[in-house]
Design an enzyme around this catalytic site. Structure first.
Site, PDB file in Angstrom:
ATOM      1  N   ALA A 256     114.826  99.744  58.771  1.00 34.66           N
ATOM      2  CA  ALA A 256     114.493 100.832  59.695  1.00 34.66           C
ATOM      3  C   ALA A 256     113.784 101.897  58.868  1.00 34.66           C
ATOM      4  O   ALA A 256     114.414 102.836  58.364  1.00 34.66           O
ATOM      5  CB  ALA A 256     115.761 101.376  60.330  1.00 34.66           C
TER       6      ALA A 256
ATOM      7  N   GLY B 291     117.000 110.780  57.365  1.00 31.46           N
ATOM      8  CA  GLY B 291     117.372 109.363  57.330  1.00 31.46           C
ATOM      9  C   GLY B 291     117.686 108.848  58.716  1.00 31.46           C
ATOM     10  O   GLY B 291     117.372 109.505  59.717  1.00 31.46           O
ATOM     11  N   ASN B 292     118.279 107.688  58.796  1.00 24.97           N
ATOM     12  CA  ASN B 292     118.717 107.162  60.094  1.00 24.97           C
ATOM     13  C   ASN B 292     120.004 106.357  59.911  1.00 24.97           C
ATOM     14  O   ASN B 292     120.471 106.162  58.790  1.00 24.97           O
ATOM     15  CB  ASN B 292     117.600 106.328  60.745  1.00 24.97           C
ATOM     16  CG  ASN B 292     117.238 105.118  59.905  1.00 24.97           C
ATOM     17  OD1 ASN B 292     118.043 104.228  59.711  1.00 24.97           O
ATOM     18  ND2 ASN B 292     116.006 105.102  59.394  1.00 24.97           N
ATOM     19  N   HIS B 293     120.555 105.905  61.041  1.00 27.93           N
ATOM     20  CA  HIS B 293     121.886 105.278  61.001  1.00 27.93           C
ATOM     21  C   HIS B 293     121.890 103.797  60.670  1.00 27.93           C
ATOM     22  O   HIS B 293     122.912 103.144  60.817  1.00 27.93           O
ATOM     23  CB  HIS B 293     122.579 105.472  62.361  1.00 27.93           C
ATOM     24  CG  HIS B 293     122.951 106.892  62.627  1.00 27.93           C
ATOM     25  ND1 HIS B 293     123.832 107.568  61.829  1.00 27.93           N
ATOM     26  CD2 HIS B 293     122.553 107.757  63.583  1.00 27.93           C
ATOM     27  CE1 HIS B 293     123.974 108.803  62.290  1.00 27.93           C
ATOM     28  NE2 HIS B 293     123.197 108.941  63.347  1.00 27.93           N
TER      29      HIS B 293
END
Ligand code: CTP
Length: 403
Positions: free
Chosen positions: A280, A212-214
């Protein structure tokens, strides 16, 4: 949630018997989430007390240029009151006050505030039936409408005189819904549908792990709110996030992976006029998802990743009437890279976030952006809250789709 929520509403009460109904009107406006202040004419005080109105509105009530009871008389600033207001509602509006409004007579605080106010003004006439039909009253209505004020027509019914006919002030519920509908009807994105993506995507590795990402999803949710506040019906396709949308015009479609986001976006794209892709999205996803939790049997683990579908680019390929907006997060050669993406993905507008700018990016409440449109117009903004960036973006889009 009412469109009046968060709005500053100044209620002007004049001296007619219908003034007794304004206690309920204040209550309804407060219940709809508005901040309400009251300014009343001296004559209105004969029909309802300032104490009732200040208790209900939770603000002092103003009726004269100075606070009479105060030895060190304090000036009530009508200009401030007028500027504070997002809306000025004059109810009941007597024939006398309407005539003064039409002619710029400024002999009390309410009239001075009316002449100073720059916000939209609504007036709800209340008078006996023959007064309501009198040429001079009709002339006042006409002049006030020409000034851009909005009349909330009186209703028919039993009047204080005992006569029956037109002239009774619209009921408080009717006044509130008249104003709500009027505002909604004038919103620039009324009847338009906007598709927005937000948040990160999670790409499963096994049943318990993911890549995943932030991304917090804040930017996308703020854009959704700004669009809905302008009257648009919003479909918000969001990856996993803690953000909440609490606007009746926003429908949230929760998704997890890039593939799910791709499918949801394509399901809605044809029906929308504007699409803003701020999510994102993971660029890569595991080629295989392990069916069982991967055990730590080995010292190293290699995951094979494949490219996800570029959702934005896929929309650029099929778009017809839609205004398509993408985001770009760049660290070097920012403008050139963003312009390249705008062209390559066939966008109308790209929003560039520079990672070199402090306060811009994923997690915070602020962002620093540059808009680049398909006509190569570049607009650079200061560091702003994400809510303000969202409003700037929607204003830019409105100016383009209206052009
Ligand atoms: N985007 C998308 N689908 C993807 C990847 C990105 O819709 N699979 C969208 C994002 O929502 C954003 C824009 O594309 O609007 C970002 O473009 P992208 O080329 O992915 O930018 P970067 O992630 O910065 O790409 P690169 O790493 O190639 O610079």
């Amino acid at each position: 949630m009412s469109i009046l929520s968060g709005k500053n509403i100044l209620l002007g009460i004049t001296g007619g018997i219908a003034a007794y109904k304004t206690a309920w009107l204040v209550r309804l406006l407060v219940k709809s989430g508005a901040n309400v202040k009251v300014v009343m004419t001296p004559a209105a005080k004969d029909f309802i007390t300032p104490l009732t109105l200040s208790t209900l509105s939770k603000h002092p009530v103003h009726s004269s240029f100075t606070n009479e009871d105060d030895e060190n008389a304090v000036w009530n600033n009508h200009v401030d009151l007028g500027l504070w207001a997002d809306l000025f509602v004059i109810a009941p509006a007597t024939a006398n006050t309407l005539s003064k409004m039409a002619n710029g007579v400024c002999d009390n605080l309410l009239m001075a505030t009316y002449l100073s106010a720059k916000c939209p003004v609504y007036f709800a006439p209340a008078m006996d039936l023959d007064m309501y039909k009198h040429e001079s009253t009709l002339r006042s209505f006409k002049i006030l409408k020409n000034y851009g004020n909005t009349m909330i027509p009186a209703e028919s019914g039993e009047l204080a005189s005992g006569l029956v006919g037109e002239g009774r002030m619209a009921e408080p519920e009717a006044i509130v819904s008249y104003i709500e509908n009027d505002i909604l009807g004038k919103l620039p994105l009324r009847g338009k549908k906007v598709l927005i993506t937000a948040g990160p995507t999670y790409e499963a590795i096994d049943p318990v792990r993911f890549i995943g990402n932030h991304s917090s999803g804040k930017m996308g949710f703020e854009i959704a709110k700004a669009a809905a506040n302008l009257g648009a019906k919003v479909v918000l396709v969001s990856g996993p996030t803690h953000q909440k949308a609490s606007h009746s015009l926003i429908e949230v479609i929760p998704v997890t992976s890039a593939q799910e986001m791709y499918e949801a976006v394509h399901q809605y794209f044809e029906t929308v006029g504007v699409a803003i892709l701020s999510a994102a999205v993971a660029d890569f996803t595991p080629k295989e998802v392990a069916q069982q939790k991967i055990k730590k049997k080995t010292d190293t683990l290699t995951l094979e990743l494949t490219k996800t579908k570029d959702i934005l680019a896929s929309l650029g390929e099929i778009k017809k009437h839609q205004y398509l907006v993408g985001f770009a997060l760049e660290t070097d050669n920012e403008l050139e890279n963003a312009k390249g993406k705008l062209k390559k993905k066939n966008l109308n507008l790209i929003v560039l976030n520079s990672l070199n700018d402090k306060g811009a990016g994923f997690q915070g409440d602020t962002n620093k952006v540059t808009f680049i449109d398909h006509k190569d117009q570049i607009t650079e903004f200061e560091l702003k809250s994400k809510a303000e960036v969202a409003v700037d973006l929607m204003n830019k889009i409105i100016s383009e789709i209206d052009a």
